[in-house]
Design an enzyme around this catalytic site. Structure first.
Site, PDB file in Angstrom:
ATOM      1  N   HIS A  79      -1.168  -1.389  -4.347  1.00 35.14           N
ATOM      2  CA  HIS A  79      -2.444  -1.091  -3.691  1.00 35.14           C
ATOM      3  C   HIS A  79      -2.578   0.412  -3.467  1.00 35.14           C
ATOM      4  O   HIS A  79      -1.692   1.047  -2.888  1.00 35.14           O
ATOM      5  CB  HIS A  79      -2.536  -1.829  -2.361  1.00 35.14           C
TER       6      HIS A  79
ATOM      7  N   SER B   2       0.842  -1.191   0.000  1.00 37.29           N
ATOM      8  CA  SER B   2       0.000   0.000   0.000  1.00 37.29           C
ATOM      9  C   SER B   2       0.876   1.239   0.000  1.00 37.29           C
ATOM     10  O   SER B   2       1.644   1.466   0.945  1.00 37.29           O
ATOM     11  CB  SER B   2      -0.907   0.025   1.235  1.00 37.29           C
TER      12      SER B   2
ATOM     13  N   MET C 264      -8.871   7.889  -0.118  1.00 40.42           N
ATOM     14  CA  MET C 264      -9.699   8.312   1.015  1.00 40.42           C
ATOM     15  C   MET C 264     -10.177   9.748   0.797  1.00 40.42           C
ATOM     16  O   MET C 264      -9.447  10.571   0.241  1.00 40.42           O
ATOM     17  CB  MET C 264      -8.904   8.230   2.316  1.00 40.42           C
TER      18      MET C 264
ATOM     19  N   GLY D 223       1.343  -2.086   4.231  1.00 42.33           N
ATOM     20  CA  GLY D 223       1.877  -0.746   4.063  1.00 42.33           C
ATOM     21  C   GLY D 223       3.145  -0.550   4.844  1.00 42.33           C
ATOM     22  O   GLY D 223       4.247  -0.694   4.319  1.00 42.33           O
ATOM     23  N   SER D 224       3.008  -0.261   6.131  1.00 40.06           N
ATOM     24  CA  SER D 224       4.190   0.002   6.957  1.00 40.06           C
ATOM     25  C   SER D 224       5.111  -1.206   7.035  1.00 40.06           C
ATOM     26  O   SER D 224       6.333  -1.060   7.129  1.00 40.06           O
ATOM     27  CB  SER D 224       3.767   0.448   8.357  1.00 40.06           C
TER      28      SER D 224
ATOM     29  N   MET E 280     -11.369  -5.774   5.612  1.00 32.12           N
ATOM     30  CA  MET E 280     -10.571  -4.871   6.426  1.00 32.12           C
ATOM     31  C   MET E 280     -10.255  -5.547   7.760  1.00 32.12           C
ATOM     32  O   MET E 280     -11.156  -6.009   8.456  1.00 32.12           O
ATOM     33  CB  MET E 280     -11.326  -3.569   6.683  1.00 32.12           C
TER      34      MET E 280
ATOM     35  N   HIS F  23      -8.509   0.831  -4.013  1.00 35.33           N
ATOM     36  CA  HIS F  23      -9.439   0.629  -2.900  1.00 35.33           C
ATOM     37  C   HIS F  23     -10.084   1.969  -2.571  1.00 35.33           C
ATOM     38  O   HIS F  23      -9.452   2.850  -1.967  1.00 35.33           O
ATOM     39  CB  HIS F  23      -8.653   0.073  -1.710  1.00 35.33           C
TER      40      HIS F  23
ATOM     41  N   ASP G 200      -4.810   3.246  -1.822  1.00 32.36           N
ATOM     42  CA  ASP G 200      -5.838   3.577  -0.830  1.00 32.36           C
ATOM     43  C   ASP G 200      -6.341   4.999  -1.060  1.00 32.36           C
ATOM     44  O   ASP G 200      -5.654   5.968  -0.745  1.00 32.36           O
ATOM     45  CB  ASP G 200      -5.268   3.454   0.587  1.00 32.36           C
TER      46      ASP G 200
ATOM     47  N   MET H  55     -12.156   4.255  -0.576  1.00 34.81           N
ATOM     48  CA  MET H  55     -12.788   4.542   0.717  1.00 34.81           C
ATOM     49  C   MET H  55     -13.426   5.920   0.609  1.00 34.81           C
ATOM     50  O   MET H  55     -13.025   6.881   1.277  1.00 34.81           O
ATOM     51  CB  MET H  55     -11.750   4.459   1.834  1.00 34.81           C
TER      52      MET H  55
ATOM     53  N   PHE I  79      -6.619   5.011   8.346  1.00 36.13           N
ATOM     54  CA  PHE I  79      -5.242   5.317   8.723  1.00 36.13           C
ATOM     55  C   PHE I  79      -4.371   4.074   8.566  1.00 36.13           C
ATOM     56  O   PHE I  79      -4.841   2.952   8.769  1.00 36.13           O
ATOM     57  CB  PHE I  79      -5.152   5.790  10.178  1.00 36.13           C
ATOM     58  N   GLY I  80      -3.107   4.291   8.233  1.00 31.40           N
ATOM     59  CA  GLY I  80      -2.151   3.203   8.215  1.00 31.40           C
ATOM     60  C   GLY I  80      -1.598   2.933   9.605  1.00 31.40           C
ATOM     61  O   GLY I  80      -1.767   3.731  10.523  1.00 31.40           O
ATOM     62  N   GLY I  81      -0.929   1.787   9.748  1.00 32.71           N
ATOM     63  CA  GLY I  81      -0.213   1.485  10.974  1.00 32.71           C
ATOM     64  C   GLY I  81      -1.039   1.035  12.154  1.00 32.71           C
ATOM     65  O   GLY I  81      -0.544   1.019  13.284  1.00 32.71           O
TER      66      GLY I  81
ATOM     67  N   ASP J 166      -6.584  -6.243   4.209  1.00 32.78           N
ATOM     68  CA  ASP J 166      -5.958  -4.925   4.316  1.00 32.78           C
ATOM     69  C   ASP J 166      -5.985  -4.480   5.777  1.00 32.78           C
ATOM     70  O   ASP J 166      -7.053  -4.291   6.348  1.00 32.78           O
ATOM     71  CB  ASP J 166      -6.721  -3.929   3.438  1.00 32.78           C
TER      72      ASP J 166
END
Length: 227
Positions: free
Chosen positions: A34, A9, A38, A196-197, A138, A67, A36, A69, A144-146, A174
């Site tokens: 990917h 991501s 938003m 992602g992270s 999900m 994706h 994201d 959102m 938010f990531g992380g 995800d």
């Protein structure tokens, strides 16, 4: 044994050099990219839209996995398809006419996906299964990531896998995907892992390669053990 696809991501990439980051994770072994998207309305964050995706399209030939959102999503589907996305996933919770949205996505010549938030039951997809190419579950709350992985999603994956039957539908996860969480997800039936992270930590191509290989190796190791 089904192939495990890793979809980094870019939400966790360095936005100051986003094109370079996409090219780097491509070379490092990413299967999909990917995206994201938003809107600050459906989720409490704002990321990027079709112009950025179009600008990134030349950085990698890999599948662009978009994706959305956002709510509403339908007015923007054509723009994301034109930007170069091969998969467009909308949220079940983001609009009142899911079947219509999926028809619209496929009508654009793009593969159609639906995403479910952690608290949304998989039974909401029962009557649209034949319009789907992908189900994205999900494993964190979107926005938010992380975030920390929600373990209850593993059993949700099993239920979705059983519901799909012999249909050619991928199951994507995800949120909170790491070498520690990937084995249970793969064993339950997930075959696309968004990270992602866990991919972008380290900040360079060699680190990305090691991170991707660690996630893939953990997932495929669980499948071999279960076989």
């Amino acid at each position: 044994m089904s192939d495990i696809l890793i979809a980094p991501s870019i939400l966790s990439a360095d936005f100051a050099k986003l094109g370079e980051e996409v090219a780097a994770v491509d070379r490092a072994g990413a299967d999909w990219i990917h995206l994201d998207v938003m809107d600050g309305h459906f989720v409490p964050n704002i990321t990027f839209g079709p112009p950025v995706i179009k600008a990134l399209r030349g950085a990698s030939p890999k599948v662009f996995d978009c994706h959305l959102m956002i709510a509403p999503a339908d007015p923007y589907l054509e723009a994301f398809a034109a930007a170069g996305c091969e998969y467009i996933t909308v949220h079940q919770e983001a609009g009142p006419h899911l079947d219509r949205s999926l028809q619209a996505i496929r009508g654009l010549g793009v593969k159609a996906g639906v995403s479910l938030n952690p608290s949304t039951p998989e039974t909401t997809l029962e009557y649209v299964l034949d319009r789907l190419d992908l189900i994205l579950l999900m494993s964190v709350n979107p926005g938010f990531g992380g975030q920390a992985f929600i373990p209850a999603v593993v059993e949700k994956v099993r239920r979705v896998k059983a519901m799909i039957g012999d249909r050619d539908i991928r199951i994507e996860i995800d949120g909170g995907v790491t070498p520690e969480t990937a084995p249970a997800l793969a064993e339950a039936g997930a075959d696309v892992l968004v990270a992602g992270s866990a991919v972008f930590k380290g900040g360079n191509e060699e680190a990305y390669r090691q991170n991707i290989e660690a996630i893939r190796g953990a997932a495929e190791g669980a499948l071999r053990k279960a076989a």
